[in-house]
Motif scaffolding. Structure first.
Motif, PDB file in Angstrom:
ATOM      1  N   GLY A  78       0.757  -1.227   0.076  1.00  0.00           N
ATOM      2  CA  GLY A  78      -0.042  -0.040   0.116  1.00  0.00           C
ATOM      3  C   GLY A  78       0.722   1.282   0.070  1.00  0.00           C
ATOM      4  N   GLY A 532      -7.219  -0.077   0.209  1.00  0.00           N
ATOM      5  CA  GLY A 532      -6.238   0.810   0.692  1.00  0.00           C
ATOM      6  C   GLY A 532      -5.001   0.182   0.290  1.00  0.00           C
ATOM      7  N   VAL A 537      -2.300   3.127   0.624  1.00  0.00           N
ATOM      8  CA  VAL A 537      -2.717   3.644   1.779  1.00  0.00           C
ATOM      9  C   VAL A 537      -3.088   4.869   2.249  1.00  0.00           C
ATOM     10  N   GLU A 540      -6.389   6.033   0.967  1.00  0.00           N
ATOM     11  CA  GLU A 540      -7.565   5.389   1.721  1.00  0.00           C
ATOM     12  C   GLU A 540      -8.438   4.842   0.478  1.00  0.00           C
TER      13      GLU A 540
END
Length: 582
Positions: A78, A532, A537, A540
């Protein structure tokens, strides 16, 4: 036809590159080879210009795949590895009136504003229009010239993207960093096979015509001195083009990004290229991001997939040879595992194991688990053949005749399933995903039956993807999110409690009532976590991840209201019972 479709059409032909004739071709970056680490100072001048590459990544060269990007430190799933706005991008013709030509954003409530001169290109507002004008003023004149000539069709996204690069080259000059990055892209012009000339020649001739050039000498103003320079330019474009997509991975057009093009290929990639639209400012879009799909060790090469990795090995190799002129020897392509889920049939004895799909060259197949021999090889081969034909035809008809496409997928999926193909095998997985898309597009006023059929199909498609794509892959995350959203749709005719035995209700899929809502919530929570990873990440999960979060909040409220209602009913019943006992 978009450039992605144009390349796919050419890739659909039988390979014109044999294994013997490609011995001098580039190998996949995943090949074991000697890696030569190069510092920024020791790189050639054309390699010291990639300012978008962060400090924790480094350009290195290997004997097997040439230049590539390598991690100098460990990276986590991520993590955003690289962010770059494409050097040039162009919408496909079918999206010109539904998306902004500058930021590639979709039409909003306020609508898009059309260029008053060419009346072909649209923008989401004055900011995007002003940002794009430096290039669009040339494009605008070219589009008007095409219209005045009586042409009824627009140049493809490939031609328009090539032209945008040419106009920017002309403006910035041959010594600018931007132009040097473009010129540093790898060209396979010298390695082209005769069958590839058609595409390259078509692009070069169409580009010259679109630019309005009347003689070869006029290309000098674009920093080129000969037809050979133009041929190399077109070759660089074809080899290094990215399909630009929206946050749901729908193809929007063609784009070029030299820093991202440095990344080599693997059919089992550790990173992915996405356009998550995580920035609120449209002036910063479209933004290309490279996201880590798994843990990446220090001194490990960053690898993405250039093609659809749900395809069987032979189809992947053919596509890579035809388009990128290399043989892939990544771990997935060189694996000695008995069964690849992409090419698998269920055990004839029903032990739960899988057999490798038989081929014309080798029809012998047995279960990897119990060693039972597959007897109905002709049935499997026939099912695969007609399944591929139906897939090709249904894909072509998807937009022009969706009813016919739906009929094809509906008729062929049971045939492939009865032949024993697993949900992850090709072409069953592709047919299932197409069938799901057709069902969803027709799901305007669903009946309980059509809604449930769509959910079952989405579940099968997701199951197949889980077998061939690693956790966090954007395609897999989007499939899980879509399944969750379908489960959350209000049921037209929910089954009444007690309509079946407890055992039947426990096994029934999809469930009904509150059980369905709970399953929808659980599915969406898992989808948000997976998105995600696939879309970053820090993002989001991008635009889709934010949409899933809103759906989760709605479901939690709905389930909360249901729980409250049940408790109030139970309390009323308790009070009524107490009152009647007096």
């Amino acid at each position: 036809m978009s450039f992605a479709e144009l390349k796919a059409a050419r890739q659909g032909k039988s390979s014109y590159v044999t294994q013997n004739s490609s011995q001098n071709s580039q190998s996949s970056s995943a090949a074991p080879s000697q890696v030569v680490q190069q510092s920024e100072e020791s790189l050639a001048p054309t390699e010291s210009i990639y300012k978008a590459i962060p400090d924790f990544l480094e350009i290195r060269s290997s004997s097997g795949s040439g230049r590539g990007l390598w991690a100098k430190k460990a990276c986590t799933p991520g993590q955003v590895l690289l962010v770059a706005k494409p050097h040039a991008a162009a919408l496909s013709s079918e999206h010109l009136d539904t998306h902004c030509a500058q930021c590639f954003g979709s039409e909003t409530d306020g609508g898009l504003k059309r260029c008053t001169q060419c009346q072909i290109v649209y923008y989401c507002g004055p900011t995007c229009q002003n940002l794009d004008w430096v290039i669009h003023k040339h494009e605008c004149a070219a589009l008007q010239r095409i219209a005045a000539s009586g042409e009824t069709s627009l140049p493809s996204d490939a031609i328009r993207c090539l032209a945008r690069i040419m106009w920017k080259r002309q403006k910035l000059g041959p010594t600018s960093s931007w132009t040097r990055e473009i010129d540093s892209l790898q060209s396979h012009n010298q390695d082209l096979k005769p069958a590839a000339y058609e595409l390259h020649t078509h692009l070069a001739i169409s580009l010259v015509r679109y630019l309005g050039l009347s003689s070869p000498s006029e290309i000098v103003s674009f920093g080129m001195v000969s037809g050979a320079d133009l041929a190399n330019f077109v070759s660089r474009f074809v080899t290094n083009t990215f399909t630009i997509s929206d946050p749901s991975l729908m193809s929007l057009g063609a784009s070029v990004s030299p820093p991202v093009a440095l990344i080599n290929h693997s059919c089992d990639p550790n990173a992915v290229v996405v356009f998550p639209r995580s920035r609120p400012d449209p002036a910063q879009e479209p933004l290309m991001q490279v996201i880590a799909l798994r843990e990446i060790r220090a001194d490990e090469e960053i690898l993405t997939a250039y093609i659809d990795t749900t395809l069987p090995r032979a189809q992947r190799q053919t596509t890579l040879l035809e388009t990128y002129l290399f043989l892939c020897i990544c771990p997935l392509c060189t694996s000695t595992d008995e069964v690849d889920p992409r090419e698998s049939v269920w055990c004839p004895k029903g032990c739960g194991g899988m057999c490798p799909t038989p081929t014309e060259e080798n029809s012998f197949s047995r279960c990897a688990k119990c060693k039972a021999v597959l007897q109905k090889t002709d049935e499997v081969l026939d099912a695969q053949r007609i399944g591929q034909q139906a897939l090709d035809k249904a894909t072509t008809l998807q937009l022009s005749d969706p009813e016919k496409a739906h009929q094809l997928t509906s008729n062929l999926i049971p045939i492939l399933t009865s032949a024993g193909l697993t949900p992850s095998s090709h072409p069953l997985l592709a047919l299932t995903r197409l069938h799901q898309a057709l069902l969803i597009s027709a799901l305007r006023s669903p009946t309980q039956e059509t809604l449930d059929e769509t959910i079952v199909t989405a579940s099968k498609a997701f199951s197949g993807l889980c077998a061939v794509l690693r956790y966090g892959h954007p395609v897999r995350g989007l499939a899980r999110a879509e399944l969750g959203k379908l489960l959350a749709v209000d049921e037209p005719s929910p089954r009444q409690p007690g309509s079946g035995s407890a055992a039947e209700e426990a096994l029934r899929f999809p469930p009904s009532g509150v059980k369905r809502l709970r399953l929808a919530l659980d599915t969406l929570l898992q989808a948000r976590a997976e998105l995600g990873v696939g879309f970053g990440v820090p993002n989001e999960g991008g635009q889709v991840g934010r949409s899933v979060r809103e759906d989760i909040v709605k479901l939690e409220r709905e389930l909360g209201a249901w729980k409250k209602g049940v408790s109030e009913v139970m309390e009323d019943a308790r009070l009524a019972a107490k009152s009647s006992s007096k």
